[in-house]
Design a protein around this motif. Sequence first.
Motif, PDB file in Angstrom:
ATOM      1  N   MET A 187     -54.228  -9.355  23.335  1.00  0.00           N
ATOM      2  CA  MET A 187     -53.257 -10.067  24.171  1.00  0.00           C
ATOM      3  C   MET A 187     -53.967 -11.262  24.780  1.00  0.00           C
ATOM      4  SD  MET A 187     -52.907  -7.439  27.426  1.00  0.00           S
ATOM      5  CE  MET A 187     -52.495  -6.051  26.399  1.00  0.00           C
ATOM      6  N   TYR A 213     -50.315 -10.094  20.967  1.00  0.00           N
ATOM      7  CA  TYR A 213     -49.391 -10.394  22.065  1.00  0.00           C
ATOM      8  C   TYR A 213     -49.847 -11.672  22.758  1.00  0.00           C
ATOM      9  CZ  TYR A 213     -47.993  -5.504  21.499  1.00  0.00           C
ATOM     10  OH  TYR A 213     -47.574  -4.302  20.989  1.00  0.00           O
ATOM     11  N   GLY A 214     -48.875 -12.395  23.285  1.00  0.00           N
ATOM     12  CA  GLY A 214     -49.203 -13.598  24.039  1.00  0.00           C
ATOM     13  C   GLY A 214     -49.401 -13.292  25.503  1.00  0.00           C
ATOM     14  N   VAL A 215     -48.304 -12.951  26.195  1.00  0.00           N
ATOM     15  CA  VAL A 215     -48.332 -12.691  27.639  1.00  0.00           C
ATOM     16  C   VAL A 215     -47.975 -11.223  27.881  1.00  0.00           C
ATOM     17  CG1 VAL A 215     -47.425 -13.347  29.891  1.00  0.00           C
ATOM     18  CG2 VAL A 215     -47.606 -15.062  28.070  1.00  0.00           C
ATOM     19  N   THR A 217     -47.352  -8.817  31.217  1.00  0.00           N
ATOM     20  CA  THR A 217     -47.270  -8.765  32.677  1.00  0.00           C
ATOM     21  C   THR A 217     -46.808  -7.374  33.087  1.00  0.00           C
ATOM     22  OG1 THR A 217     -44.980  -9.565  32.748  1.00  0.00           O
ATOM     23  CG2 THR A 217     -46.730 -11.213  32.849  1.00  0.00           C
ATOM     24  N   THR A 232     -44.678 -17.723  23.389  1.00  0.00           N
ATOM     25  CA  THR A 232     -45.442 -16.509  23.080  1.00  0.00           C
ATOM     26  C   THR A 232     -46.921 -16.804  22.821  1.00  0.00           C
ATOM     27  OG1 THR A 232     -44.956 -16.660  20.724  1.00  0.00           O
ATOM     28  CG2 THR A 232     -43.407 -15.394  22.093  1.00  0.00           C
ATOM     29  N   ASN A 238     -44.203 -11.252  23.543  1.00  0.00           N
ATOM     30  CA  ASN A 238     -44.662 -10.983  24.907  1.00  0.00           C
ATOM     31  C   ASN A 238     -44.203  -9.598  25.352  1.00  0.00           C
ATOM     32  OD1 ASN A 238     -45.678 -13.632  25.085  1.00  0.00           O
ATOM     33  ND2 ASN A 238     -43.752 -14.418  25.891  1.00  0.00           N
ATOM     34  N   THR A 240     -43.176  -7.576  29.122  1.00  0.00           N
ATOM     35  CA  THR A 240     -43.029  -7.552  30.583  1.00  0.00           C
ATOM     36  C   THR A 240     -42.531  -6.177  30.989  1.00  0.00           C
ATOM     37  OG1 THR A 240     -40.753  -8.374  30.477  1.00  0.00           O
ATOM     38  CG2 THR A 240     -42.495 -10.015  30.716  1.00  0.00           C
ATOM     39  N   ILE A 246     -42.381 -13.622  33.387  1.00  0.00           N
ATOM     40  CA  ILE A 246     -42.882 -14.815  32.732  1.00  0.00           C
ATOM     41  C   ILE A 246     -41.896 -15.938  33.016  1.00  0.00           C
ATOM     42  CG2 ILE A 246     -43.629 -15.859  30.558  1.00  0.00           C
ATOM     43  CD1 ILE A 246     -43.823 -12.996  29.422  1.00  0.00           C
TER      44      ILE A 246
END
Length: 253
Positions: A187, A213-215, A217, A232, A238, A240, A246
């Motif tokens: 990530m 994965y990008g983000v 949270t 992404t 992503n 969450t 995001i």
Amino acid sequence: MLRFYLRQTVSKDGGAEVLCSPAGLITESDCGPVRRKVLATGVLSRAVTIPASELQVYLNSLPRLLTEHHDITLSGTNSDIVYVKDFHGYGSLSFHANNLGDCVFTRGFTLKNCSAPVIMEKLKWELGSNIPYGESCVYCSTSEVMARECSFTGYVSPNGGQVGRAATTVNRGCCDLWDCKFHNFEMVINCFGAGHIDIIETELGGEYGGSKYGVFTDLGGVAMLSDKVPATLGSGGNVTRNGGVIIQGGKFI
């Protein structure tokens, strides 16, 4: 540690007399230098050039409570974790290389409990095969770090799986990443426990690709992406959860 003894006598009329050993008193010669540093209106600046492999030794030699402005130029390779902890005061810590690629880290930076801001510029991370699961190039807890024109690359295992993270923030840690390069992570960024990460592009732009994965949270973590940043971060998607968000262009994504 200073230890001294007091003897107190209270009379019938309510008066009090305290006798103190002179050995327990701090003289002007003792506290004067400290007072002058605390009341100083300016913050001293110091510039050094050192091999990256000697960075931890240099950091360990610095005072923590009255941090000055430290401009540290690095070169070469460091294959150990770097710990930046408990730096406070009106100064800052700046780590940079003259050119991207002049300084390479194969393990992460761990920043904890620093009120003095940390600045990074043109540093390169290439995580190696020896990193443990979940290691981040930059791990930021209760601290603030800003990275400009840095390069972050994770490790791709023999079976093709990506390992590592570019940046993780926890416990209200804050990380700003400007015009950086991100490749081959499990990530790219992990915002956890009210951690905050901004990814910003100017006219210089950034690079992204090869990450799972990008983000990510979680637990109130916040990621904010500037308009030019891919949503992404060049990854497969992503994640969450638990109040993590995001935001890009003023909208939740």
